[in-house]
Design a protein around this motif. Structure first.
Motif, short mmCIF file in Angstrom:
data_model
loop_
_atom_site.label_atom_id
_atom_site.label_comp_id
_atom_site.label_asym_id
_atom_site.label_seq_id
_atom_site.Cartn_x
_atom_site.Cartn_y
_atom_site.Cartn_z
N GLY A 208 0.79 -1.21 0.00
CA GLY A 208 0.00 0.00 0.00
C GLY A 208 0.83 1.26 0.00
N GLY A 209 2.15 1.11 -0.10
CA GLY A 209 3.02 2.27 -0.14
C GLY A 209 3.34 2.84 1.23
N THR A 210 3.18 2.03 2.31
CA THR A 210 3.39 2.50 3.68
C THR A 210 4.58 1.80 4.31
OG1 THR A 210 1.03 2.96 3.98
CG2 THR A 210 2.36 2.71 5.97
N ALA A 211 5.39 2.56 5.01
CA ALA A 211 6.51 2.02 5.80
C ALA A 211 6.21 2.27 7.26
CB ALA A 211 7.83 2.68 5.41
N THR A 212 6.43 1.24 8.09
CA THR A 212 6.14 1.32 9.53
C THR A 212 7.44 1.24 10.30
OG1 THR A 212 3.97 0.29 9.22
CG2 THR A 212 4.88 0.31 11.45
N PHE A 213 7.77 2.31 11.02
CA PHE A 213 9.00 2.37 11.83
C PHE A 213 8.60 2.26 13.30
CE2 PHE A 213 9.67 4.97 8.02
CZ PHE A 213 10.81 4.37 7.49
N THR A 214 9.31 1.42 14.04
CA THR A 214 9.01 1.22 15.46
C THR A 214 10.20 1.66 16.30
OG1 THR A 214 7.59 -0.67 14.94
CG2 THR A 214 8.32 -0.44 17.23
N LEU A 215 9.91 2.47 17.31
CA LEU A 215 10.91 2.86 18.30
C LEU A 215 10.59 2.09 19.57
CD1 LEU A 215 10.91 6.75 17.75
CD2 LEU A 215 12.27 5.00 16.56
N PHE A 216 11.47 1.16 19.94
CA PHE A 216 11.21 0.28 21.08
C PHE A 216 11.73 0.91 22.38
CE2 PHE A 216 11.46 -2.56 17.41
CZ PHE A 216 10.32 -3.31 17.56
N GLY A 217 10.87 0.84 23.42
CA GLY A 217 11.29 1.28 24.75
C GLY A 217 11.88 2.67 24.77
N VAL A 218 11.11 3.65 24.34
CA VAL A 218 11.63 5.00 24.16
C VAL A 218 12.10 5.59 25.49
CG1 VAL A 218 10.28 5.48 22.10
CG2 VAL A 218 9.33 6.02 24.36
N THR A 219 13.08 6.48 25.39
CA THR A 219 13.59 7.24 26.53
C THR A 219 13.51 8.72 26.18
OG1 THR A 219 15.89 7.25 25.75
CG2 THR A 219 15.17 5.34 27.06
N SER A 220 13.96 9.56 27.10
CA SER A 220 13.92 11.00 26.84
C SER A 220 14.77 11.38 25.63
CB SER A 220 14.40 11.76 28.08
OG SER A 220 15.70 11.33 28.45
N ALA A 221 15.78 10.56 25.29
CA ALA A 221 16.62 10.84 24.12
C ALA A 221 15.84 10.71 22.82
CB ALA A 221 17.83 9.90 24.10
N ASP A 222 14.71 10.01 22.84
CA ASP A 222 13.89 9.84 21.63
C ASP A 222 12.93 11.00 21.42
OD1 ASP A 222 14.85 7.19 20.78
OD2 ASP A 222 13.90 6.49 22.62
N SER A 223 12.81 11.88 22.38
CA SER A 223 11.95 13.05 22.21
C SER A 223 12.48 13.90 21.05
CB SER A 223 11.91 13.89 23.49
OG SER A 223 11.33 13.17 24.55
#
Length: 309
Positions: A208-223
């Motif tokens: 469908g032309g979609t890419a799914t990115f997952t960020l696992f166990g985010v921390t404040s550095a991922d803000s």
């Protein structure tokens, strides 16, 4: 020539213990087939020696590195500077397109960095580049640098869409999903984060032309703020413009209760309190003693005959 006379000898055909015939190395000689036993080892030694010299020179001349300025956000028509950083002075520095043996431009007598400017960027300029130099001391030609990609934004392509789940404010160690889609061109989709010069992830889209990115166990550095782009297939490194952005804010955990010091702190408090109480008692006793002494003196003065004659 003077010095030791180095000779080569071959056994005569049909004899095993006959005397050897000496041939001076520097003389012009014609070896019979029976002397072919010398040729293969000599050729192998010569090839090995040349290989060792080449390897030694390659090890003595370290590779340069190539950087791009600006490193991202380059559009058609812009001007880009490629900087070749050298570990030593060079007689010349050359800029190449990746896997192309013909150099684009050469700079002579360079100390530590050579700059190559590409003005009016076109689609054909959106490729990988390398640089190479001829060292002075030690002398020798370096290997080419690692390839550097010049990705050019073509605003004729529509920007991709983006979504974030869960939305915006999340707790620590939550798994976050960012979806980007491009239903028309289906190129490789890249996830960007503000403050990073290169994409942090890339992925081929699904049907469908979609890419799914997952960020696992985010921390404040991922803000931070995230965006997407996609690259159109073909021989040139052409990219779509950035699409809309999403902002992720990771809520930090509440600070743990402050440690009051435990038993040791309580002991110190108890000792301090005891010392303060002791000082108060000493002051009270001293004042009481002085008051009693003064009262006795006054009583002595009031007795008959207490006054002097």
């Amino acid at each position: 020539m003077g010095g030791v006379d180095i000779t080569a000898s071959c056994p005569k055909r049909g004899t095993e213990n006959s005397s050897h015939s000496s041939l001076p190395v520097f003389a012009a000689v014609s070896l019979s087939p029976s002397c072919s036993c010398l040729m293969a080892p000599m050729a192998a030694a010569l090839i090995l020696g040349l290989w060792l010299v080449a390897v030694s020179r390659a090890q003595q001349v370290p590779r340069p590195s190539l950087s791009l300025h600006p490193s991202q956000g380059v559009s058609l028509g812009d001007t880009v500077t490629l900087q070749c950083h050298l570990p030593q002075p060079a007689a010349w520095v050359r800029l190449y397109r990746y896997q192309n043996p013909t150099y684009i431009e050469q700079k002579d007598n360079v100390q530590d960095m050579a700059e190559f400017s590409l003005a009016g960027i076109k689609q054909a300029d959106a490729v990988r580049y390398q640089c190479q130099y001829q060292g002075l001391e030690p002398a020798g030609t370096s290997e080419k640098s690692d390839p550097m990609e010049l990705v050019v934004t073509d605003h004729r392509y529509p920007p991709p869409g983006i979504s974030l789940s869960p939305r915006e404010y999340v707790k620590m160690e939550t798994n976050i999903t960012i979806q980007c889609w491009n239903q028309e061109y289906r190129g490789t989709i890249f996830l960007h984060k503000d403050g990073h010069s290169a994409p942090i992830q890339h992925q081929e889209p699904d049907g469908g032309g979609t890419a799914t990115f997952t960020l696992f166990g985010v921390t404040s550095a991922d803000s931070g703020t995230y965006r997407c782009s996609y690259r159109v297939g073909g021989s040139y490194l052409l990219s779509s413009p950035f699409g809309d952005n999403v902002t992720l804010e990771v809520i930090p955990r509440p600070a743990p209760p402050r440690d009051n010091g435990g038993p040791s702190r309580n002991l110190v408090a108890a000792v301090s309190g005891g010392c303060a109480a002791a000082i108060v008692i000493i002051i009270v006793l001293t004042v009481s003693f002085l008051l009693v002494a003064q009262r006795r003196r006054m009583q002595t003065d009031e007795r008959p005959g207490g006054e002097g004659v």
